[in-house]
Design an enzyme around this catalytic site. Sequence first.
Site, PDB file in Angstrom:
ATOM      1  CG  HIS A 289      35.634  25.847  89.754  1.00 46.55           C
ATOM      2  ND1 HIS A 289      34.744  26.819  89.375  1.00 46.55           N
ATOM      3  CD2 HIS A 289      35.326  24.756  89.005  1.00 46.55           C
ATOM      4  CE1 HIS A 289      33.937  26.342  88.439  1.00 46.55           C
ATOM      5  NE2 HIS A 289      34.271  25.081  88.205  1.00 46.55           N
TER       6      HIS A 289
ATOM      7  CD  GLU B  15      35.614  25.642  83.303  1.00 41.92           C
ATOM      8  OE1 GLU B  15      35.928  24.928  84.271  1.00 41.92           O
ATOM      9  OE2 GLU B  15      36.411  26.002  82.446  1.00 41.92           O
TER      10      GLU B  15
ATOM     11  NE  ARG C 171      32.853  30.235  84.250  1.00 45.43           N
ATOM     12  CZ  ARG C 171      34.022  29.655  84.489  1.00 45.43           C
ATOM     13  NH1 ARG C 171      35.106  30.088  83.876  1.00 45.43           N
ATOM     14  NH2 ARG C 171      34.115  28.655  85.335  1.00 45.43           N
TER      15      ARG C 171
ATOM     16  NE  ARG D  26      37.558  24.391  86.087  1.00 46.30           N
ATOM     17  CZ  ARG D  26      37.074  23.236  86.473  1.00 46.30           C
ATOM     18  NH1 ARG D  26      37.762  22.480  87.312  1.00 46.30           N
ATOM     19  NH2 ARG D  26      35.916  22.811  86.036  1.00 46.30           N
TER      20      ARG D  26
ATOM     21  NE  ARG E 141      40.296  18.608  87.683  1.00 41.64           N
ATOM     22  CZ  ARG E 141      39.040  18.998  87.440  1.00 41.64           C
ATOM     23  NH1 ARG E 141      38.544  18.926  86.216  1.00 41.64           N
ATOM     24  NH2 ARG E 141      38.282  19.456  88.416  1.00 41.64           N
TER      25      ARG E 141
END
Length: 579
Positions: free
Chosen positions: A369, A382, A385, A406, A553
């Site tokens: 991550h 996240e 962002r 990621r 993912r």
Amino acid sequence: VTICILLALFCGLAPLVKKGASGKSYVANAQGFGGNIEVTVFVDGDTITDITYEAPDETPSVGGVAMSNLKTQIIEEQNSNVDVIAGATYSSTGFLEAVNAALNEAGVVADGSNGSKTVAEDYEGTADIVVIGGGGAGMTAAISAAEEGKSVILLEKNSILGGNTARASSGMNAAETHYEEEQGVEDSVQSFIDDTMASGKNMNDPELVKVLAENTSGAIDWLDSEGIELNGPLATMGGLSANRTHRPVDADGNIIPVGSYLVDKLSARMDELGIEVHTNTAATEIIMEDGKAAGVKATGSSGNNVTIHADAVIVATGGFGGNMDKVTEYRPDLEGYISTNVTTASGDAIDFLGDLNADFVDLDQIQLHPTVVPTDGTLVGEALRGDGAILVNKEGHRFFNETGTRDEVSAAEIEQPTGNVWLIVNQDMYEGSAVISKLEKGGYLVNGDTLDDLAKAMEFDADATAALKETVETWSGYVASGVDEDFGREIGAVKTDLSSGPYYAVNVGPGIHHCMGGVKINTSAEVIDTDGNPIEGLYACGEVTGGIHGANRLGGNAVADIVVYGRIAAESAIEYIEK
Ligand code: MEZ
């Protein structure tokens, strides 16, 4: 909680409630988030203290000072030398885990959350279904089964429930939901599938992805029906082509971390349903009878044997990102990276399911991550962002599309001069975000009224300061024009142009986050053996499984996974039992 504990005490279950050295029965429950946690201590069924503990500003949210303050405060409030069992329904970046560890160290036994039990003696129990693992997937499965009238026992290796779910910050991805419709977001199940496959580099099992995508909207409805509402402003994260990240808000409308919210609500529901929970209890073996799963053998906190007989077993033990030996066994190149994982995400299931000839896929697919605090593994969500934060290197320059996937963003960070970079937000983003205020309370942010002040706080030299100011000005221009001319970032979901202060920054870098690989399952969450056949009575859901997320993912897809496949595992187990 009080009612449950009183019921437990008065219904002949007293031996399961720990007695301290003082001979009193005691249990404590702690919950909350950010710097604040509420601690309630019950002794012999009476609430003897109910306090709110606020971590002092100067205290990091993980660390000995905060923990010892908490302990002292409990003891002072009680004004007696009562034995305390602390349980926590929420772990803020490990805070309450650390509290538990401290209380344990001080000779005070942690007894899990919400009246759950740690049984020091050998214990034998029977249920329709035994669930191994008390993170989001395990709790969803347990609740779904209990609501259909099945008796459920849940075993959790940690002293508290929550697993890695408690650490998720941003939200849950779901497509074609009523929230999307209400907020005018155009999305489709097919787009969810396409994004997930593209991010996973088509290494994903397409059938598992299809079932995930088709069931996210139903999962949101199920959460609604449980009083778990992800009704905040929809967000986007890396690699998503729609604002499909569903987030919770508090009573004042502030966005709050999804993981703690889920864990608090799910564990409270488990309590309501009277699901028997054993914390500090690590599964070691699936009991097999006539080729069918028939229960679990486990080890309790004192090395005692815990044996649960059941008609079906659901494995929801999470990944192995908290166990560096296992991580480096499959990925030697990840040696030395910090991890966002709870240490009990240790991959025990690889061993006990391996003993049954279960098949595994993609074990070497382990995600970094990109926004993890390098000193302690705290996750910086996240969605920040997605909402408008930018990343700059120590020279003050942006270096990549912040909403790339990621793997891409992490790889770009590794190329930067220090490997660590700064995530920058401003007051516009801070307003209405308990996620950012939580980071500030944890001591993770530096700040400044102007970019000059911020640069000073980040210890930038004159060149880097000048570059930072130019970077932010250029970025603000891109937000105004709707086109990121440097890195092609989608501007649509950005909620601020960062043109005004005050500013805040957090130093971040890549950290081990998610194991995409795991035990092989089919779309009914049945565990598949190396001959390609389902192992009867054995189901798995959540991060312990492999194949859904492929090579990478998407942020927000793990929360979707735990709810969707947690429910499927319960449904399949029930159908099997009733056949
Ligand atoms: O899906 C995740 O891993 C997640 C929600 C993490 C985050 O950045 O908050």
